[in-house]
Design a protein around this motif. Structure first.
Motif, PDB file in Angstrom:
ATOM      1  N   PRO A  20      30.385  32.943  45.947  1.00  0.00           N
ATOM      2  CA  PRO A  20      29.469  33.786  45.049  1.00  0.00           C
ATOM      3  C   PRO A  20      29.904  35.156  44.767  1.00  0.00           C
ATOM      4  O   PRO A  20      30.198  35.706  43.937  1.00  0.00           O
ATOM      5  CB  PRO A  20      28.163  33.686  45.709  1.00  0.00           C
ATOM      6  CG  PRO A  20      28.164  32.353  46.373  1.00  0.00           C
ATOM      7  CD  PRO A  20      29.518  32.297  46.872  1.00  0.00           C
ATOM      8  N   SER A  21      30.055  35.772  46.245  1.00  0.00           N
ATOM      9  CA  SER A  21      30.628  37.355  46.097  1.00  0.00           C
ATOM     10  C   SER A  21      31.926  37.555  45.595  1.00  0.00           C
ATOM     11  O   SER A  21      32.062  38.470  44.684  1.00  0.00           O
ATOM     12  CB  SER A  21      30.713  37.816  47.472  1.00  0.00           C
ATOM     13  OG  SER A  21      31.650  37.218  48.394  1.00  0.00           O
ATOM     14  N   GLU A  22      32.925  36.469  45.749  1.00  0.00           N
ATOM     15  CA  GLU A  22      34.215  36.828  45.039  1.00  0.00           C
ATOM     16  C   GLU A  22      34.236  36.521  43.593  1.00  0.00           C
ATOM     17  O   GLU A  22      34.637  37.206  42.794  1.00  0.00           O
ATOM     18  CB  GLU A  22      35.058  35.650  45.622  1.00  0.00           C
ATOM     19  CG  GLU A  22      35.596  35.867  47.081  1.00  0.00           C
ATOM     20  CD  GLU A  22      36.547  34.636  47.355  1.00  0.00           C
ATOM     21  OE1 GLU A  22      36.911  35.023  48.604  1.00  0.00           O
ATOM     22  OE2 GLU A  22      36.217  33.470  47.038  1.00  0.00           O
ATOM     23  N   ALA A  23      33.136  35.487  43.296  1.00  0.00           N
ATOM     24  CA  ALA A  23      32.954  35.222  41.785  1.00  0.00           C
ATOM     25  C   ALA A  23      32.309  36.542  40.864  1.00  0.00           C
ATOM     26  O   ALA A  23      32.710  36.780  39.814  1.00  0.00           O
ATOM     27  CB  ALA A  23      32.097  33.964  41.584  1.00  0.00           C
ATOM     28  N   VAL A  24      31.251  37.100  41.746  1.00  0.00           N
ATOM     29  CA  VAL A  24      30.586  38.158  40.877  1.00  0.00           C
ATOM     30  C   VAL A  24      31.562  39.359  40.833  1.00  0.00           C
ATOM     31  O   VAL A  24      31.578  39.952  39.847  1.00  0.00           O
ATOM     32  CB  VAL A  24      29.364  38.533  41.898  1.00  0.00           C
ATOM     33  CG1 VAL A  24      28.907  39.871  41.477  1.00  0.00           C
ATOM     34  CG2 VAL A  24      28.436  37.452  41.553  1.00  0.00           C
ATOM     35  N   GLU A  25      32.288  39.671  41.864  1.00  0.00           N
ATOM     36  CA  GLU A  25      33.709  40.529  41.731  1.00  0.00           C
ATOM     37  C   GLU A  25      34.483  40.433  40.483  1.00  0.00           C
ATOM     38  O   GLU A  25      34.855  41.334  39.685  1.00  0.00           O
ATOM     39  CB  GLU A  25      34.337  40.785  43.004  1.00  0.00           C
ATOM     40  CG  GLU A  25      33.463  41.335  44.103  1.00  0.00           C
ATOM     41  CD  GLU A  25      33.025  43.002  44.010  1.00  0.00           C
ATOM     42  OE1 GLU A  25      33.720  43.572  43.160  1.00  0.00           O
ATOM     43  OE2 GLU A  25      32.223  43.097  45.020  1.00  0.00           O
ATOM     44  N   LEU A  26      34.988  39.016  40.386  1.00  0.00           N
ATOM     45  CA  LEU A  26      35.726  38.657  39.406  1.00  0.00           C
ATOM     46  C   LEU A  26      35.114  38.715  38.084  1.00  0.00           C
ATOM     47  O   LEU A  26      35.594  39.093  37.089  1.00  0.00           O
ATOM     48  CB  LEU A  26      36.303  37.179  39.727  1.00  0.00           C
ATOM     49  CG  LEU A  26      37.816  37.195  40.346  1.00  0.00           C
ATOM     50  CD1 LEU A  26      37.997  35.946  40.804  1.00  0.00           C
ATOM     51  CD2 LEU A  26      38.793  37.899  39.542  1.00  0.00           C
ATOM     52  N   VAL A  27      33.913  38.347  37.911  1.00  0.00           N
ATOM     53  CA  VAL A  27      33.280  38.291  36.605  1.00  0.00           C
ATOM     54  C   VAL A  27      33.330  40.021  35.895  1.00  0.00           C
ATOM     55  O   VAL A  27      33.189  40.073  34.737  1.00  0.00           O
ATOM     56  CB  VAL A  27      32.002  37.777  36.618  1.00  0.00           C
ATOM     57  CG1 VAL A  27      30.976  38.348  37.044  1.00  0.00           C
ATOM     58  CG2 VAL A  27      31.474  36.988  35.211  1.00  0.00           C
ATOM     59  N   LEU A  28      33.095  40.707  37.029  1.00  0.00           N
ATOM     60  CA  LEU A  28      32.857  42.097  36.498  1.00  0.00           C
ATOM     61  C   LEU A  28      34.150  42.684  36.180  1.00  0.00           C
ATOM     62  O   LEU A  28      34.415  43.430  35.296  1.00  0.00           O
ATOM     63  CB  LEU A  28      32.292  43.007  37.519  1.00  0.00           C
ATOM     64  CG  LEU A  28      30.762  42.645  38.046  1.00  0.00           C
ATOM     65  CD1 LEU A  28      30.328  43.661  39.173  1.00  0.00           C
ATOM     66  CD2 LEU A  28      29.902  43.055  36.844  1.00  0.00           C
ATOM     67  N   LYS A  29      35.392  42.351  37.021  1.00  0.00           N
ATOM     68  CA  LYS A  29      36.577  42.786  36.397  1.00  0.00           C
ATOM     69  C   LYS A  29      37.099  42.082  35.176  1.00  0.00           C
ATOM     70  O   LYS A  29      37.976  42.852  34.397  1.00  0.00           O
ATOM     71  CB  LYS A  29      37.571  42.265  37.690  1.00  0.00           C
ATOM     72  CG  LYS A  29      37.545  43.060  38.817  1.00  0.00           C
ATOM     73  CD  LYS A  29      38.681  42.708  40.078  1.00  0.00           C
ATOM     74  CE  LYS A  29      38.508  43.241  41.267  1.00  0.00           C
ATOM     75  NZ  LYS A  29      39.391  42.838  42.439  1.00  0.00           N
ATOM     76  N   THR A  30      36.486  40.816  34.933  1.00  0.00           N
ATOM     77  CA  THR A  30      37.101  40.381  33.658  1.00  0.00           C
ATOM     78  C   THR A  30      36.150  40.623  32.463  1.00  0.00           C
ATOM     79  O   THR A  30      36.476  39.932  31.274  1.00  0.00           O
ATOM     80  CB  THR A  30      37.015  38.838  33.744  1.00  0.00           C
ATOM     81  OG1 THR A  30      35.820  38.379  34.368  1.00  0.00           O
ATOM     82  CG2 THR A  30      38.384  38.481  34.750  1.00  0.00           C
ATOM     83  N   SER A  31      35.319  41.440  32.452  1.00  0.00           N
ATOM     84  CA  SER A  31      34.299  41.834  31.487  1.00  0.00           C
ATOM     85  C   SER A  31      34.883  43.059  30.930  1.00  0.00           C
ATOM     86  O   SER A  31      34.466  44.109  31.119  1.00  0.00           O
ATOM     87  CB  SER A  31      32.877  41.996  31.919  1.00  0.00           C
ATOM     88  OG  SER A  31      32.535  41.190  32.672  1.00  0.00           O
ATOM     89  N   LYS A  32      35.615  42.630  30.018  1.00  0.00           N
ATOM     90  CA  LYS A  32      36.482  44.021  29.305  1.00  0.00           C
ATOM     91  C   LYS A  32      35.773  44.378  27.887  1.00  0.00           C
ATOM     92  O   LYS A  32      36.433  45.189  27.408  1.00  0.00           O
ATOM     93  CB  LYS A  32      37.898  43.320  29.136  1.00  0.00           C
ATOM     94  CG  LYS A  32      38.619  43.455  30.393  1.00  0.00           C
ATOM     95  CD  LYS A  32      40.209  42.962  30.322  1.00  0.00           C
ATOM     96  CE  LYS A  32      40.552  42.686  31.616  1.00  0.00           C
ATOM     97  NZ  LYS A  32      40.695  43.885  32.536  1.00  0.00           N
ATOM     98  N   ALA A  33      34.831  43.660  27.399  1.00  0.00           N
ATOM     99  CA  ALA A  33      34.228  44.059  26.260  1.00  0.00           C
ATOM    100  C   ALA A  33      33.764  45.710  26.096  1.00  0.00           C
ATOM    101  O   ALA A  33      33.380  46.109  27.324  1.00  0.00           O
ATOM    102  CB  ALA A  33      33.292  43.179  25.845  1.00  0.00           C
ATOM    103  N   LYS A  34      33.716  46.274  25.021  1.00  0.00           N
ATOM    104  CA  LYS A  34      33.089  47.590  25.061  1.00  0.00           C
ATOM    105  C   LYS A  34      31.591  47.775  24.985  1.00  0.00           C
ATOM    106  O   LYS A  34      31.033  48.637  25.235  1.00  0.00           O
ATOM    107  CB  LYS A  34      33.740  48.452  23.714  1.00  0.00           C
ATOM    108  CG  LYS A  34      35.087  48.607  23.867  1.00  0.00           C
ATOM    109  CD  LYS A  34      35.569  49.231  22.516  1.00  0.00           C
ATOM    110  CE  LYS A  34      36.979  49.525  22.404  1.00  0.00           C
ATOM    111  NZ  LYS A  34      37.502  50.067  21.008  1.00  0.00           N
ATOM    112  N   PHE A  35      30.767  46.423  24.990  1.00  0.00           N
ATOM    113  CA  PHE A  35      29.420  46.489  24.816  1.00  0.00           C
ATOM    114  C   PHE A  35      29.098  45.831  26.396  1.00  0.00           C
ATOM    115  O   PHE A  35      30.060  45.297  27.171  1.00  0.00           O
ATOM    116  CB  PHE A  35      29.028  45.708  23.929  1.00  0.00           C
ATOM    117  CG  PHE A  35      28.974  44.165  23.870  1.00  0.00           C
ATOM    118  CD1 PHE A  35      28.306  43.207  24.652  1.00  0.00           C
ATOM    119  CD2 PHE A  35      30.278  43.682  23.217  1.00  0.00           C
ATOM    120  CE1 PHE A  35      28.700  41.971  24.497  1.00  0.00           C
ATOM    121  CE2 PHE A  35      30.645  42.298  23.166  1.00  0.00           C
ATOM    122  CZ  PHE A  35      29.829  41.430  24.110  1.00  0.00           C
ATOM    123  N   ASP A  36      27.699  46.153  26.550  1.00  0.00           N
ATOM    124  CA  ASP A  36      27.094  45.786  27.918  1.00  0.00           C
ATOM    125  C   ASP A  36      27.054  43.994  27.858  1.00  0.00           C
ATOM    126  O   ASP A  36      25.807  43.658  27.651  1.00  0.00           O
ATOM    127  CB  ASP A  36      25.944  46.307  28.305  1.00  0.00           C
ATOM    128  CG  ASP A  36      25.364  46.221  29.735  1.00  0.00           C
ATOM    129  OD1 ASP A  36      26.319  45.483  30.424  1.00  0.00           O
ATOM    130  OD2 ASP A  36      24.098  46.403  29.999  1.00  0.00           O
TER     131      ASP A  36
END
Length: 229
Positions: A20-36
């Motif tokens: 879970p912790s690895e996945a959360v870090e990755l999902v934040l790294k792969t969120s590249k859109a300009k909106f939240d």
């Protein structure tokens, strides 16, 4: 597939089941859109939703909320209507809102709460609210005389989870702007609730797959075994 999406995919090993912790870090790294972007979970369960005794449904208050402003419509009268207004409900009323929804196709709300004595009125909206997942339900705490408590919990970040006909639960656990630790705590709070809601009739592996993703990002597989650690 856009350029950002292709770059995000390169960061993920599709054959790996992440913690879970690895996945959360990755999902934040792969969120590249300009909106939240919204951070979502998709849980595939080992249940057969065709059977009433294998339904999985409930609600839980996420410790850090969802990051989304939730608009609440309350069906109540008298003192309970006043209580709902004082608690911060966005819309409070009775038959007039039934008419507004039916005649104007009005849906400027995210959650519907109703006192039990109003369910006869709200029931007339079953055909339009039901398919949208907006029908008040005692199991999710949205049919209650404790309207102030219900509104407080919803505004604080209460989310509903419900297995669909394909045995999948879709639910948001926060936003890209959240710290990783807060997303992880929301994740574990939700997963604990879903695991506790396992029907007695469900046999075999309960958590078949757990996938986290952002609005515009790729899915990241989480090891179901690690969820239960």
């Amino acid at each position: 597939m856009g350029k950002n999406y292709k770059e995000s995919v390169k960061l993920i090993d599709k054959n790996t089941l992440y913690t879970p912790s690895e996945a959360v870090e990755l999902v934040l790294k792969t969120s590249k859109a300009k909106f939240d972007e919204t951070i979502d979970l998709a849980l595939r369960l080992g249940v057969d939703p065709r059977h009433a005794d294998q339904q999985v449904r409930g609600a839980v208050v996420l410790p850090h909320g969802t990051g989304k402003k939730v608009r609440v419509l309350v069906f109540a009268k008298g003192d309970k209507a006043k209580e709902a207004e004082d608690a911060g409900a966005d819309y409070v009323g009775a038959e007039e809102y039934v008419q507004k929804i039916q005649k104007e196709n009005w849906f400027d709300f995210d959650v519907v709460v109703a006192t039990p004595d109003m369910m006869g009125v709200v029931g007339r909206l079953g055909r339009v609210l039901g398919p949208k997942g907006l029908m008040p339900n005692p199991k999710s705490g949205t049919v209650t005389f404790e309207v102030a408590k219900a509104i407080d919990e919803i505004k604080a970040g209460k989310v509903e989870y419900r297995v669909d006909k394909t045995a999948i639960i879709h639910v948001m656990i926060g936003k890209k702007s959240f710290e990783a630790k807060k997303l992880e705590e929301n994740f574990h709070t939700l997963m604990d609730a879903v695991v506790k809601a396992k029907p007695a009739a469900a046999k075999g592996q309960y958590l078949k797959s757990v996938v986290i993703s952002s609005t515009m990002g790729p899915g990241i597989k989480i090891n179901p075994v690690k969820v239960l650690d």
